[in-house]
Design a protein around this motif. Structure first.
Motif, mmCIF file in Angstrom:
data_model
loop_
_atom_site.group_PDB
_atom_site.id
_atom_site.type_symbol
_atom_site.label_atom_id
_atom_site.label_comp_id
_atom_site.label_asym_id
_atom_site.label_seq_id
_atom_site.Cartn_x
_atom_site.Cartn_y
_atom_site.Cartn_z
ATOM 1 N N SER A 93 15.735 34.468 5.227
ATOM 2 C CA SER A 93 14.881 32.571 6.149
ATOM 3 C C SER A 93 13.958 32.836 4.773
ATOM 4 C CB SER A 93 14.868 33.407 7.140
ATOM 5 O OG SER A 93 13.269 34.235 6.899
ATOM 6 N N GLY A 94 13.544 30.922 5.255
ATOM 7 C CA GLY A 94 12.752 30.652 4.231
ATOM 8 C C GLY A 94 13.364 29.932 3.128
ATOM 9 N N PRO A 95 12.798 29.332 2.720
ATOM 10 C CA PRO A 95 12.871 27.468 2.104
ATOM 11 C C PRO A 95 14.468 27.810 1.437
ATOM 12 C CG PRO A 95 10.558 28.015 0.950
ATOM 13 C CD PRO A 95 10.631 29.044 2.326
ATOM 14 N N ASP A 96 14.530 28.248 0.410
ATOM 15 C CA ASP A 96 15.683 28.745 -0.019
ATOM 16 C C ASP A 96 16.968 29.679 0.434
ATOM 17 O OD1 ASP A 96 14.298 26.857 -1.975
ATOM 18 O OD2 ASP A 96 13.849 29.041 -3.577
ATOM 19 N N ALA A 97 16.725 30.168 1.384
ATOM 20 C CA ALA A 97 17.169 30.984 2.028
ATOM 21 C C ALA A 97 19.285 30.352 2.299
ATOM 22 C CB ALA A 97 17.479 31.369 3.653
ATOM 23 N N SER A 98 19.006 28.541 2.493
ATOM 24 C CA SER A 98 20.823 28.365 2.650
ATOM 25 C C SER A 98 21.271 28.409 0.687
ATOM 26 C CB SER A 98 20.652 26.911 3.812
ATOM 27 O OG SER A 98 20.195 27.568 4.744
ATOM 28 N N ARG A 99 20.672 28.037 0.168
ATOM 29 C CA ARG A 99 20.178 27.076 -1.399
ATOM 30 C C ARG A 99 21.513 29.186 -1.407
ATOM 31 N NH1 ARG A 99 18.190 28.023 -6.367
ATOM 32 N NH2 ARG A 99 16.449 28.256 -5.753
ATOM 33 N N LEU A 100 20.623 30.358 -1.384
ATOM 34 C CA LEU A 100 20.704 31.717 -1.962
ATOM 35 C C LEU A 100 22.132 31.419 -1.604
ATOM 36 C CD1 LEU A 100 20.400 34.495 -3.200
ATOM 37 C CD2 LEU A 100 19.588 34.708 -1.001
ATOM 38 N N ILE A 101 22.766 31.848 0.128
ATOM 39 C CA ILE A 101 23.498 31.913 0.768
ATOM 40 C C ILE A 101 24.862 31.132 0.602
ATOM 41 C CG2 ILE A 101 24.926 32.597 2.925
ATOM 42 C CD1 ILE A 101 21.856 33.025 4.238
ATOM 43 N N ARG A 102 24.280 30.081 -0.313
ATOM 44 C CA ARG A 102 25.772 29.322 -1.170
ATOM 45 C C ARG A 102 26.175 29.941 -1.956
ATOM 46 N NH1 ARG A 102 22.712 24.923 1.648
ATOM 47 N NH2 ARG A 102 22.219 23.979 0.153
ATOM 48 N N LYS A 103 25.067 29.720 -2.751
ATOM 49 C CA LYS A 103 25.814 30.530 -3.976
ATOM 50 C C LYS A 103 26.237 31.879 -3.759
ATOM 51 C CE LYS A 103 23.345 31.204 -9.015
ATOM 52 N NZ LYS A 103 22.345 30.438 -9.725
ATOM 53 N N ALA A 104 26.077 32.747 -3.457
ATOM 54 C CA ALA A 104 26.015 33.416 -3.988
ATOM 55 C C ALA A 104 27.401 34.626 -2.996
ATOM 56 C CB ALA A 104 24.837 34.317 -2.741
ATOM 57 N N CYS A 105 27.555 33.245 -2.013
ATOM 58 C CA CYS A 105 29.162 33.482 -1.237
ATOM 59 C C CYS A 105 30.583 32.627 -1.595
ATOM 60 C CB CYS A 105 28.612 33.154 0.208
ATOM 61 S SG CYS A 105 27.517 34.977 1.087
ATOM 62 N N HIS A 164 32.625 32.102 -3.611
ATOM 63 C CA HIS A 164 33.841 32.881 -3.772
ATOM 64 C C HIS A 164 34.150 33.168 -2.850
ATOM 65 C CE1 HIS A 164 30.368 35.641 -4.413
ATOM 66 N NE2 HIS A 164 31.385 36.394 -4.685
ATOM 67 N N LEU A 165 33.034 33.706 -1.846
ATOM 68 C CA LEU A 165 33.798 34.531 -0.638
ATOM 69 C C LEU A 165 34.106 33.895 0.685
ATOM 70 C CD1 LEU A 165 31.503 37.603 -1.457
ATOM 71 C CD2 LEU A 165 34.174 37.509 -1.091
ATOM 72 N N THR A 166 33.888 32.050 0.773
ATOM 73 C CA THR A 166 33.472 31.994 1.791
ATOM 74 C C THR A 166 32.954 30.367 1.187
ATOM 75 O OG1 THR A 166 31.891 33.039 3.156
ATOM 76 C CG2 THR A 166 32.964 30.663 4.040
ATOM 77 N N PRO A 167 34.365 29.370 0.636
ATOM 78 C CA PRO A 167 34.465 28.332 -0.256
ATOM 79 C C PRO A 167 33.959 26.905 0.879
ATOM 80 C CG PRO A 167 36.249 28.854 -0.403
ATOM 81 C CD PRO A 167 35.794 30.436 0.357
ATOM 82 N N GLU A 168 34.092 25.604 0.279
ATOM 83 C CA GLU A 168 33.919 24.380 0.874
ATOM 84 C C GLU A 168 35.325 24.853 2.410
ATOM 85 O OE1 GLU A 168 32.954 21.223 -0.254
ATOM 86 O OE2 GLU A 168 31.522 21.859 -1.517
ATOM 87 N N SER A 169 36.820 25.533 1.489
ATOM 88 C CA SER A 169 38.109 24.814 1.883
ATOM 89 C C SER A 169 38.012 26.066 3.626
ATOM 90 C CB SER A 169 38.860 25.224 0.910
ATOM 91 O OG SER A 169 38.631 26.838 0.651
ATOM 92 N N SER A 170 36.815 27.844 3.089
ATOM 93 C CA SER A 170 36.650 28.083 4.376
ATOM 94 C C SER A 170 36.757 27.713 5.986
ATOM 95 C CB SER A 170 36.492 29.013 4.091
ATOM 96 O OG SER A 170 36.069 30.231 4.775
ATOM 97 N N PRO A 171 37.142 27.786 6.811
ATOM 98 C CA PRO A 171 36.976 26.780 7.800
ATOM 99 C C PRO A 171 35.363 27.899 8.446
ATOM 100 C CG PRO A 171 38.917 29.055 8.362
ATOM 101 C CD PRO A 171 38.443 28.460 6.884
ATOM 102 N N ASP A 172 35.192 29.276 8.231
ATOM 103 C CA ASP A 172 33.773 29.611 8.508
ATOM 104 C C ASP A 172 32.721 29.159 7.177
ATOM 105 O OD1 ASP A 172 32.404 31.119 9.798
ATOM 106 O OD2 ASP A 172 32.847 33.022 9.007
ATOM 107 N N TYR A 173 32.997 28.022 6.235
ATOM 108 C CA TYR A 173 31.850 27.652 5.650
ATOM 109 C C TYR A 173 31.015 27.161 6.308
ATOM 110 C CZ TYR A 173 29.734 24.484 1.495
ATOM 111 O OH TYR A 173 28.865 24.341 1.006
ATOM 112 N N ALA A 174 30.911 26.249 6.651
ATOM 113 C CA ALA A 174 30.090 25.411 7.941
ATOM 114 C C ALA A 174 28.950 26.814 8.354
ATOM 115 C CB ALA A 174 30.201 24.294 8.713
ATOM 116 N N ASN A 184 42.377 32.385 5.294
ATOM 117 C CA ASN A 184 42.970 32.176 3.840
ATOM 118 C C ASN A 184 42.659 31.304 2.394
ATOM 119 O OD1 ASN A 184 46.313 31.416 3.115
ATOM 120 N ND2 ASN A 184 46.194 29.345 3.589
ATOM 121 N N VAL A 185 42.002 31.764 2.412
ATOM 122 C CA VAL A 185 40.893 31.175 0.971
ATOM 123 C C VAL A 185 41.752 31.619 -0.532
ATOM 124 C CG1 VAL A 185 39.027 31.983 -0.764
ATOM 125 C CG2 VAL A 185 38.700 32.028 1.393
#
Length: 515
Positions: A332-344, A346-356, A436-437
């Protein structure tokens, strides 16, 4: 060794005040017991009072049975916050129960978009900062059963897939589901500890939910802050503490952590290098489940290793604690979402239904797969040599490869495999398969098979695990391996996707094991 980190020498008054508070709590407890003794009770009543005080009820069944009768969610609530008063307060609060029910339904309907809940159940209670949790434990296994233990859950899932849905044939034929990727971690002979980092303040709990912050934080917390300084986040980390001898460049044998903590604390204090923010971390909380420095030091026993640690010219200058990390439960914290988006990515790209869902996470990340949590860990943690490190591990992939050394970080952080045009981890992930990534996964799997039969791949995976075991246990004389299914979320207490393999486990029965 670490820098002073702008440290200031702490005053000793805080420790004195804390000792007085501890004494006053003890005095109140003594008076309470004295009043009980003076009551006109029968021998039978005295027996049960003593059992209560000693926490040895000996009812013939465990407290978990009682909790299950009390409320279906009581057991997991206690595991997520090891406080009986909090449990009773929450479960008697209609508003809490309403919110809990809404959260659980949301988890089932939304958070499981890319992973069937029947395949891998998730924790219904989040991991929260400052709440002592019961960390995930491993089951025992042996060479005869290890691969089968990893396969069983996935095999049952495949068999339950409806035949009438043509999309399920793609799932059944995928290497990722037929041969689930697993990781072999070196089993450390240390102390299991969960670190809670909130705004730079590091509190530390044992696997039995006792706070050891006052004993260990003054000597290890500065290194933790340096390790995560690339992102402005709070987090909960899972790992083991071991003691390091920098002169001999080797791990100090198990049982000496408190000795090392004491001499290192004294050394840092004498040199003005203890940071005030790492002292007296549980003052005013009224929590009797806090290990004091004095009591922690009292557990130190004389032995050969202690004599070597204490008998040098400047004790504490060349020995310190090392934290070896293998999981992350909360971000959690100010950079939490940025960290998770960058780290993941390749596993959950924008095309994934789980991206949001994944890209907006902030807080507990227990329901993410092991792949995701490892990716976040490698992105967040900058190792501090011999102070903060990632656990040594070996990945056995769905096509039978064994990845070790620097290749492990490349694997989890999504280095693209040129031969296939995708990261190897995305080809192995069941979560990526379901979402279907990789649209061309069936064709890529054919290339990865290289005309091998299922039995051939099975044999290669077994051989890879045997080679790892021979290297780690037989040659390097480590205690054993922890085998983890990377598709699995993190659950409290003992799940069904972590297994420990040691030399004294055989098909005929397991040797007694205290860890």
């Amino acid at each position: 060794d670490g820098n002073a980190e702008g440290a200031t020498a702490p005053t000793l008054g805080g420790e004195e005040n804390k000792t007085k508070k501890k004494k006053s709590v003890s005095q109140r407890q003594i008076k309470w017991v004295e009043k009980l003794i003076r009551l006109n009770m029968s021998p039978l009543e005295h027996k049960w009072i003593v059992r209560l005080l000693l926490c040895k009820m000996e009812l013939g069944f465990s407290y978990k049975v009682i909790l299950n009768h009390y409320h279906p969610g009581a057991k997991e609530l206690l595991a997520s916050n090891n406080n009986l008063q909090t449990l009773c307060t929450n479960l008697s609060d209609p508003e809490y129960l309403r919110r809990r029910d809404l959260r659980n339904r949301r988890n089932l309907n939304e958070a499981r978009a890319g992973m069937d809940a029947a395949h891998f159940p998730i924790a219904s209670e989040p991991a929260e900062l400052g709440h002592t949790i019961q960390p995930m434990l491993s089951n025992r296994t042996n060479f005869e059963a290890a691969l089968s233990d990893i396969h069983t859950r996935h095999q049952q899932y495949m068999e339950a897939l409806p035949d009438e849905d043509p999309a399920n044939e793609r799932l059944r034929s995928a290497l990722a589901l037929k041969f689930p990727t697993f990781i072999n971690e070196v089993k450390l002979d240390g102390e299991r500890m969960v670190f809670h980092v909130r705004r730079g303040v590091v509190t530390i709990q044992t696997r039995n939910a006792k706070w050891y912050s006052n004993v260990y934080s003054p000597v290890i917390a500065p290194a933790v802050r340096r390790a995560i300084c690339g992102y402005d986040v709070d987090c909960i980390l899972d790992g083991e503490i071991i003691a390091w001898d920098n002169q001999k460049k080797e791990v100090i044998p198990f049982g000496n952590n408190r000795t090392v903590a004491k001499v290192r604390r004294n050394y840092l204090h004498a040199n003005g290098q203890i940071n005030e923010m790492d002292m007296n971390l549980h003052d005013g909380e009224g929590d009797t489940n806090v290990q004091s420095v004095a009591l922690g030091d009292s557990f130190i026993r004389s032995n050969k290793d202690n004599a070597n640690i204490l008998g040098v010219e400047n004790p504490g200058a060349e020995c310190w604690l090392k934290y070896v990390i293998f999981d992350i439960l909360h971000v959690s914290g100010p950079d939490a979402s940025r960290l998770i988006r960058k780290a993941c990515a390749h596993l959950t790209p924008e095309s994934s239904p789980d991206y949001a869902r994944v890209s907006s996470l902030s807080g507990s990340i227990l329901d993410l797969t092991g792949y995701h949590r490892r990716a976040i860990l490698y992105e967040l943690i900058t190792p501090q040599p011999n102070e903060i490190e990632h656990v040594e591990c070996y990945v056995v992939t769905s096509d039978g490869q064994c990845i070790d050394g620097g290749g492990v970080k490349d694997y989890f952080t999504g280095k693209v495999e040129e031969k296939y045009g995708y990261p190897l981890v995305a080809l192995d992930s069941i979560d990526c398969l379901k979402n279907n990534v990789v649209p061309s996964l069936s064709d890529i799997d054919e290339l990865r098979r290289s005309h091998r039969k299922d039995t051939d791949i099975d044999q290669e995976r077994a051989y890879a695990m045997e080679k790892v075991y021979t290297r780690v246990v037989d040659q390097e004389c480590e205690e054993g391996l922890i085998i983890k299914d990377l598709c699995a979320p993190y659950v409290y207490e003992r799940g069904s996707s972590w297994f420990k393999l040691k030399a004294d486990y055989s098909k005929l029965g397991y040797a007694s094991d205290i860890d």
